[in-house]
Design an enzyme around this catalytic site. Structure first.
Site, PDB file in Angstrom:
ATOM      1  N   HIS A   1      36.281  52.980  39.066  1.00 41.32           N
ATOM      2  CA  HIS A   1      37.652  52.459  39.139  1.00 41.32           C
ATOM      3  C   HIS A   1      38.165  52.303  37.708  1.00 41.32           C
ATOM      4  O   HIS A   1      37.473  51.783  36.839  1.00 41.32           O
ATOM      5  CB  HIS A   1      37.657  51.116  39.864  1.00 41.32           C
ATOM      6  CG  HIS A   1      38.907  50.337  39.634  1.00 41.32           C
ATOM      7  ND1 HIS A   1      40.153  50.872  39.880  1.00 41.32           N
ATOM      8  CD2 HIS A   1      39.116  49.082  39.157  1.00 41.32           C
ATOM      9  CE1 HIS A   1      41.067  49.969  39.563  1.00 41.32           C
ATOM     10  NE2 HIS A   1      40.471  48.879  39.117  1.00 41.32           N
TER      11      HIS A   1
ATOM     12  N   ASN B   1      45.885  51.302  35.089  1.00 44.76           N
ATOM     13  CA  ASN B   1      45.093  50.885  36.245  1.00 44.76           C
ATOM     14  C   ASN B   1      45.985  50.978  37.485  1.00 44.76           C
ATOM     15  O   ASN B   1      46.975  50.260  37.594  1.00 44.76           O
ATOM     16  CB  ASN B   1      44.623  49.439  36.011  1.00 44.76           C
ATOM     17  CG  ASN B   1      43.801  48.879  37.154  1.00 44.76           C
ATOM     18  OD1 ASN B   1      43.799  49.414  38.258  1.00 44.76           O
ATOM     19  ND2 ASN B   1      43.103  47.787  36.885  1.00 44.76           N
TER      20      ASN B   1
ATOM     21  N   CYS C   1      41.309  46.629  44.022  1.00 41.25           N
ATOM     22  CA  CYS C   1      40.696  47.710  43.232  1.00 41.25           C
ATOM     23  C   CYS C   1      39.526  48.379  43.955  1.00 41.25           C
ATOM     24  O   CYS C   1      39.227  49.541  43.712  1.00 41.25           O
ATOM     25  CB  CYS C   1      40.226  47.172  41.886  1.00 41.25           C
ATOM     26  SG  CYS C   1      41.576  46.440  40.962  1.00 41.25           S
TER      27      CYS C   1
HETATM   28  O1  UT7 Z   1      41.298  46.301  38.065  1.00 46.01           O
HETATM   29  C1  UT7 Z   1      41.032  44.982  38.418  1.00 46.01           C
HETATM   30  C2  UT7 Z   1      40.050  44.372  37.544  1.00 46.01           C
HETATM   31  N1  UT7 Z   1      40.640  44.092  36.276  1.00 46.01           N
HETATM   32  C3  UT7 Z   1      39.905  44.163  35.185  1.00 46.01           C
HETATM   33  O2  UT7 Z   1      38.772  44.547  35.257  1.00 46.01           O
HETATM   34  C4  UT7 Z   1      40.525  43.700  33.884  1.00 46.01           C
HETATM   35  C5  UT7 Z   1      39.499  42.957  33.087  1.00 46.01           C
HETATM   36  N2  UT7 Z   1      40.023  42.379  31.875  1.00 46.01           N
HETATM   37  C6  UT7 Z   1      40.501  43.099  30.842  1.00 46.01           C
HETATM   38  O3  UT7 Z   1      40.573  44.301  30.921  1.00 46.01           O
HETATM   39  C7  UT7 Z   1      40.862  42.389  29.569  1.00 46.01           C
HETATM   40  O4  UT7 Z   1      40.477  41.034  29.672  1.00 46.01           O
HETATM   41  C8  UT7 Z   1      42.371  42.469  29.211  1.00 46.01           C
HETATM   42  C9  UT7 Z   1      42.701  43.896  28.796  1.00 46.01           C
HETATM   43  C10 UT7 Z   1      43.205  42.057  30.408  1.00 46.01           C
HETATM   44  C11 UT7 Z   1      42.705  41.558  28.055  1.00 46.01           C
HETATM   45  O5  UT7 Z   1      41.895  41.865  26.941  1.00 46.01           O
HETATM   46  P1  UT7 Z   1      41.109  40.704  26.188  1.00 46.01           P
HETATM   47  O6  UT7 Z   1      40.410  41.366  25.090  1.00 46.01           O
HETATM   48  O7  UT7 Z   1      40.302  39.960  27.195  1.00 46.01           O
HETATM   49  O8  UT7 Z   1      42.289  39.828  25.589  1.00 46.01           O
HETATM   50  P2  UT7 Z   1      42.631  38.293  25.859  1.00 46.01           P
HETATM   51  O9  UT7 Z   1      43.180  38.102  27.222  1.00 46.01           O
HETATM   52  O10 UT7 Z   1      41.476  37.454  25.443  1.00 46.01           O
HETATM   53  O11 UT7 Z   1      43.811  38.072  24.830  1.00 46.01           O
HETATM   54  C12 UT7 Z   1      43.561  38.116  23.411  1.00 46.01           C
HETATM   55  C13 UT7 Z   1      44.876  37.876  22.694  1.00 46.01           C
HETATM   56  C14 UT7 Z   1      45.600  36.610  23.145  1.00 46.01           C
HETATM   57  O12 UT7 Z   1      46.228  36.041  22.014  1.00 46.01           O
HETATM   58  P3  UT7 Z   1      45.542  34.806  21.232  1.00 46.01           P
HETATM   59  O13 UT7 Z   1      45.440  33.705  22.236  1.00 46.01           O
HETATM   60  O14 UT7 Z   1      44.218  35.305  20.748  1.00 46.01           O
HETATM   61  O15 UT7 Z   1      46.523  34.529  20.145  1.00 46.01           O
HETATM   62  C15 UT7 Z   1      46.643  37.122  24.095  1.00 46.01           C
HETATM   63  O16 UT7 Z   1      47.774  36.263  24.173  1.00 46.01           O
HETATM   64  O17 UT7 Z   1      45.782  38.949  22.931  1.00 46.01           O
HETATM   65  C16 UT7 Z   1      47.032  38.433  23.435  1.00 46.01           C
HETATM   66  N3  UT7 Z   1      47.597  39.395  24.376  1.00 46.01           N
HETATM   67  C17 UT7 Z   1      48.354  40.433  23.989  1.00 46.01           C
HETATM   68  N4  UT7 Z   1      48.796  40.830  22.782  1.00 46.01           N
HETATM   69  C18 UT7 Z   1      49.553  41.942  22.722  1.00 46.01           C
HETATM   70  C19 UT7 Z   1      47.430  39.448  25.717  1.00 46.01           C
HETATM   71  N5  UT7 Z   1      48.078  40.516  26.209  1.00 46.01           N
HETATM   72  C20 UT7 Z   1      48.660  41.135  25.163  1.00 46.01           C
HETATM   73  C21 UT7 Z   1      49.459  42.293  25.047  1.00 46.01           C
HETATM   74  N6  UT7 Z   1      49.887  42.661  23.803  1.00 46.01           N
HETATM   75  N7  UT7 Z   1      49.801  43.051  26.114  1.00 46.01           N
END
Ligand code: UT7
Length: 337
Positions: free
Chosen positions: A264, A294, A115
């Site tokens: 980014h 992204n 990135c």
């Molecule tokens: O460009 C490189 C650098 N990358 C970044 O900067 C990305 C940084 N991270 C993020 O943007 C976020 O952490 C994400 C968008 C990847 C994820 O968002 P989050 O709010 O951190 O969600 P999470 O990973 O904590 O997941 C929350 C819940 C989980 O379910 P439970 O365990 O609470 O039941 C996941 O299994 O959301 C679930 N989940 C989804 N649900 C529907 C994870 N992905 C999905 C999805 N659709 N695509």
């Protein structure tokens, strides 16, 4: 000593639009979750048979950037290509650009900083121009993510975020050292390399026995990117702020001097956090993650090109580029346009 300045910008994205609803047909996800957590509404994916690769998309963006720079392609002295999704494991796409654009036998370098790749690449180009070694450097950031993502529910935490596309810039010599790229700051923290990584086909894959099951190859997920999303998010907001501040301070500037921040496009929530932290209004931060997701090394040059096309980058503006991602690596560039 010289400075370098951006004299041409271009981008290319595949025509095929993939909405959040489209993805929900492949995996257990939904439009509301994706928009709320990331801001993404749709992204572009190449279509099999269209012939788009990381290199060909980069070449298309580069042709536009070169044309806008007013240069002939024979005036390009060097190529820097940033990507995490090269067409081949080796050679990298830089030489393929030299071939496909029909450039002279100029040097071609590949940058592997994910990135942050485009800002790293800008920095490399800037150093070559500053020393007088090269006059015009072509910098490309391009990614073909869609063919390498786990499009099942198992991969949803990663796969909904990434999109395909390319952006390019021509950097040229600027004799006035108060203009152009004023500074770049680059950082890494390899301690967290595995928090956002694709283990295969690296040569170290055979040693990563704990994530491989030879009895059950279907369980081998090392060919898919892995991301500890929350950990990456927490580090991103801290490092983005640090490296922007570092760049501003190095130039005796403050946040109030920023005319346009092009971060980014990792997550709209990260951009909004940075916007609030630096007390910038909506016009001072450019986001297009809603349309493209992204696109890793391509995200900043695509966004910068769109901002420029929309008249949001004007002469004498102070433009800030900043990125954070896999490595971890993070970087900023301060530009006097
Ligand atoms: O460009 C490189 C650098 N990358 C970044 O900067 C990305 C940084 N991270 C993020 O943007 C976020 O952490 C994400 C968008 C990847 C994820 O968002 P989050 O709010 O951190 O969600 P999470 O990973 O904590 O997941 C929350 C819940 C989980 O379910 P439970 O365990 O609470 O039941 C996941 O299994 O959301 C679930 N989940 C989804 N649900 C529907 C994870 N992905 C999905 C999805 N659709 N695509």
């Amino acid at each position: 000593m010289y400075n370098s300045k951006i004299t041409g910008l271009g981008y290319y994205v595949p025509e095929n639009v993939v909405t959040n609803d489209d993805l929900s047909k492949l995996m257990d996800t939904n439009d509301a979750w994706i928009q709320e957590r990331t801001g993404i509404k749709e992204r572009r994916h190449v279509v099999k048979g269209d012939g788009d690769t990381t290199t060909t998309m980069g070449v298309k963006a580069a042709k536009i950037a070169i044309e806008r720079s007013g240069l002939d392609k024979d005036e390009i002295d060097f190529v820097v290509f940033a990507t995490l999704s090269p067409d081949y494991y080796f050679p990298g796409p830089g030489v393929l650009v030299q071939r496909d654009l029909g450039l002279k036998t100029v040097g071609a370098l590949d940058v592997r900083n994910q990135c942050s790749g485009f800002v790293y690449a800008i920095s490399v180009a800037d150093q070559f121009i500053k020393t007088g070694m090269y006059k015009n450097v072509l910098v490309i950031g391009s990614e073909l993510h869609s063919t390498g993502l786990d499009m099942t529910t198992r991969g949803r935490g990663v796969s909904v975020i990434f999109g395909d596309g390319a952006g390019a810039a021509v950097l040229s010599r600027e004799e006035d050292t108060t203009k152009g790229i004023l500074s770049t700051h680059l950082h890494s923290e390899g301690e967290h390399a595995e928090e956002l990584a694709l283990i295969a086909p690296g040569m170290g894959k055979r040693w990563v026995t704990d994530i491989l099951s030879e009895d059950n190859p279907e369980e081998d997920t090392s060919y898919f990117p892995h991301m500890n999303g929350q950990f990456v998010f927490k580090n991103a907001v801290v490092r983005f702020s640090e490296v922007i501040n570092e760049g501003l301070q190095a130039n005796g500037l403050t946040a109030s001097d920023i005319d346009l921040l092009v971060p980014h496009q990792a997550n709209l929530r990260i951009s909004q956090f940075i916007q609030q932290k630096f007390k910038l209004n909506d016009d001072q931060v450019f986001n297009n993650i809603m349309k493209y997701g992204n696109t890793t090394a391509a995200s900043i040059p695509i966004a910068l090109t769109e901002a420029w096309e929309q008249g949001k980058v004007k002469k004498d503006d102070t433009v800030v580029l900043a990125a954070f991602g896999s490595g971890f690596t993070w970087a900023s560039a301060i530009i006097k346009w």
